[in-house]
Design a protein around this motif. Structure first.
Motif, short mmCIF file in Angstrom:
data_model
loop_
_atom_site.label_atom_id
_atom_site.label_comp_id
_atom_site.label_asym_id
_atom_site.label_seq_id
_atom_site.Cartn_x
_atom_site.Cartn_y
_atom_site.Cartn_z
N PRO A 22 0.83 -1.21 0.00
CA PRO A 22 0.00 0.00 0.00
C PRO A 22 0.86 1.26 0.00
N VAL A 23 0.21 2.39 -0.16
CA VAL A 23 0.89 3.68 -0.08
C VAL A 23 1.02 4.05 1.40
N GLY A 24 2.15 4.64 1.76
CA GLY A 24 2.39 4.98 3.16
C GLY A 24 1.91 6.36 3.52
N ILE A 25 2.53 6.94 4.54
CA ILE A 25 2.16 8.26 5.03
C ILE A 25 2.39 9.32 3.97
N ALA A 26 3.55 9.20 3.28
CA ALA A 26 3.86 10.20 2.26
C ALA A 26 4.57 9.61 1.04
N ASN A 27 5.07 8.39 1.18
CA ASN A 27 5.88 7.80 0.10
C ASN A 27 5.50 6.35 -0.15
N PRO A 28 5.91 5.80 -1.30
CA PRO A 28 5.70 4.37 -1.55
C PRO A 28 6.47 3.53 -0.53
N LEU A 29 5.97 2.34 -0.27
CA LEU A 29 6.60 1.45 0.70
C LEU A 29 7.50 0.44 0.00
N LEU A 30 8.41 -0.14 0.78
CA LEU A 30 9.29 -1.17 0.24
C LEU A 30 9.64 -2.17 1.33
N LEU A 31 10.12 -3.32 0.91
CA LEU A 31 10.55 -4.36 1.84
C LEU A 31 12.06 -4.36 1.96
N ILE A 32 12.54 -4.41 3.18
CA ILE A 32 13.96 -4.60 3.43
C ILE A 32 14.12 -5.99 4.02
N THR A 33 14.96 -6.80 3.38
CA THR A 33 15.03 -8.22 3.71
C THR A 33 16.37 -8.60 4.33
N ALA A 34 16.27 -9.45 5.37
CA ALA A 34 17.45 -10.03 6.01
C ALA A 34 17.21 -11.52 6.13
N GLY A 35 17.55 -12.26 5.11
CA GLY A 35 17.33 -13.70 5.13
C GLY A 35 15.86 -14.04 5.08
N ASP A 36 15.36 -14.77 6.10
CA ASP A 36 13.98 -15.22 6.12
C ASP A 36 13.02 -14.17 6.66
N LEU A 37 13.55 -13.05 7.13
CA LEU A 37 12.71 -11.99 7.68
C LEU A 37 12.78 -10.73 6.83
N SER A 38 11.66 -10.01 6.80
CA SER A 38 11.62 -8.74 6.09
C SER A 38 10.90 -7.71 6.95
N ALA A 39 11.12 -6.45 6.62
CA ALA A 39 10.43 -5.35 7.29
C ALA A 39 9.78 -4.48 6.23
N LEU A 40 8.54 -4.07 6.50
CA LEU A 40 7.84 -3.15 5.60
C LEU A 40 8.16 -1.74 6.07
N VAL A 41 8.80 -0.95 5.22
CA VAL A 41 9.26 0.37 5.63
C VAL A 41 8.84 1.44 4.63
N GLU A 42 8.87 2.67 5.13
CA GLU A 42 8.64 3.84 4.30
C GLU A 42 9.84 4.77 4.49
N PRO A 43 10.61 5.02 3.43
CA PRO A 43 11.77 5.89 3.58
C PRO A 43 11.39 7.36 3.66
N GLU A 44 12.28 8.14 4.24
CA GLU A 44 12.18 9.60 4.26
C GLU A 44 10.91 10.10 4.94
N VAL A 45 10.62 9.55 6.11
CA VAL A 45 9.53 10.07 6.93
C VAL A 45 10.15 10.88 8.07
N CYS A 46 9.73 12.12 8.20
CA CYS A 46 10.25 12.99 9.25
C CYS A 46 9.29 12.96 10.44
N LEU A 47 9.65 12.25 11.48
CA LEU A 47 8.79 12.13 12.66
C LEU A 47 8.63 13.46 13.39
N ASP A 48 9.66 14.30 13.35
CA ASP A 48 9.57 15.60 14.03
C ASP A 48 8.45 16.44 13.44
N THR A 49 8.33 16.41 12.12
CA THR A 49 7.28 17.19 11.45
C THR A 49 5.90 16.69 11.87
N LEU A 50 5.74 15.38 11.94
CA LEU A 50 4.45 14.81 12.34
C LEU A 50 4.08 15.20 13.76
N GLN A 51 5.04 15.15 14.66
CA GLN A 51 4.77 15.41 16.06
C GLN A 51 4.48 16.88 16.34
#
Length: 227
Positions: A22-51
């Motif tokens: 799906p589409v994330g907060i502001a950018n397309p999402l991607l999977l970062i993989t480490a062997g049998d595990l992966s993480a769904l991430v969204e790059p370039e999100v500024c948490l300070d701006t959100l808060q």
């Protein structure tokens, strides 16, 4: 200076088939993989701006939940709390590799299961309708009788709750109970998708056994409380 992070939504087994991300907060999402595990991430999100912007923060929270729900419809996941992020991909990969066994075992436990919220709302004993002509001793006698009936009602209500909790935990050992005396209590159930019809039947049975409570079963959701 704004600090951008790899905003992370969930951990999952590395998929063997492509997922519809799906589409994330502001950018397309991607999977970062480490062997049998992966993480769904969204790059370039500024948490300070959100808060620093209440409206943006609310929208981001809603987006976080939407993304996790959409991914949950496709595969088993470990949903992460809102605000989880890593400074860079290397940090995330190190985290996945270090916790690989724990996360893989947890994902296997959650395979084919979802979280169901059961709201338990205490009913109240209705106030008696007193005749407008009631005065003096007759009035106070009626109030006294109602008070006594109310005390009996609450005693039985408490007994129903104790028996109910015992039965639920017997049927669903992993149950998480969040009691709130005098207000709505919440019970989180981890249930196999195929057993949903049985759960619905059980809730109807529990409701009959607990007439002094109103039970409300919600729709299946990602296992937020079981990760």
């Amino acid at each position: 200076m704004k600090l951008y992070n790899l905003y992370t939504y969930a951990f999952l087994k590395t998929p063997t088939e492509s997922l519809k991300l799906p589409v994330g907060i502001a950018n397309p999402l991607l999977l970062i993989t480490a062997g049998d595990l992966s993480a769904l991430v969204e790059p370039e999100v500024c948490l300070d701006t959100l808060q620093n912007d209440d409206e943006c923060l609310i929208q981001a929270v809603l987006c976080h939940d939407r993304v996790i729900c959409e991914l949950f419809q496709q595969t088993t996941i470990l949903p992460l709390r809102f605000g989880t992020s890593f400074l860079e991909a290397e940090n995330l990969l190190t985290h996945l590799l270090f916790n690989a066994q724990e996360y893989q075992e947890k994902i296997e436990e959650l395979e084919g299961k979802g979280e169901y919220l059961l709201k338990c709302i205490p009913r109240k004993l209705e106030e008696p309708v007193l005749c407008s002509e009631s005065r003096g001793r007759q009035y106070f006698l009626a109030k006294k009788q109602h008070y006594e009936a109310q005390q009996d009602f609450y005693i039985l209500q408490g007994s129903e709750w104790q028996n109910f909790v015992h039965v639920v935990t017997q049927n669903y050992p992993s149950t998480i109970i969040v009691p709130s005396p005098g207000a709505e209590s919440r019970i989180y159930l981890l249930v196999n998708f195929q057993e949903e019809p049985l759960l619905i039947e059980q809730v109807l049975h529990w409701q009959k056994a607990c007439p002094r409570w109103e039970l409300q079963l919600g729709q299946v959701s990602p296992p937020y409380h079981f990760t």
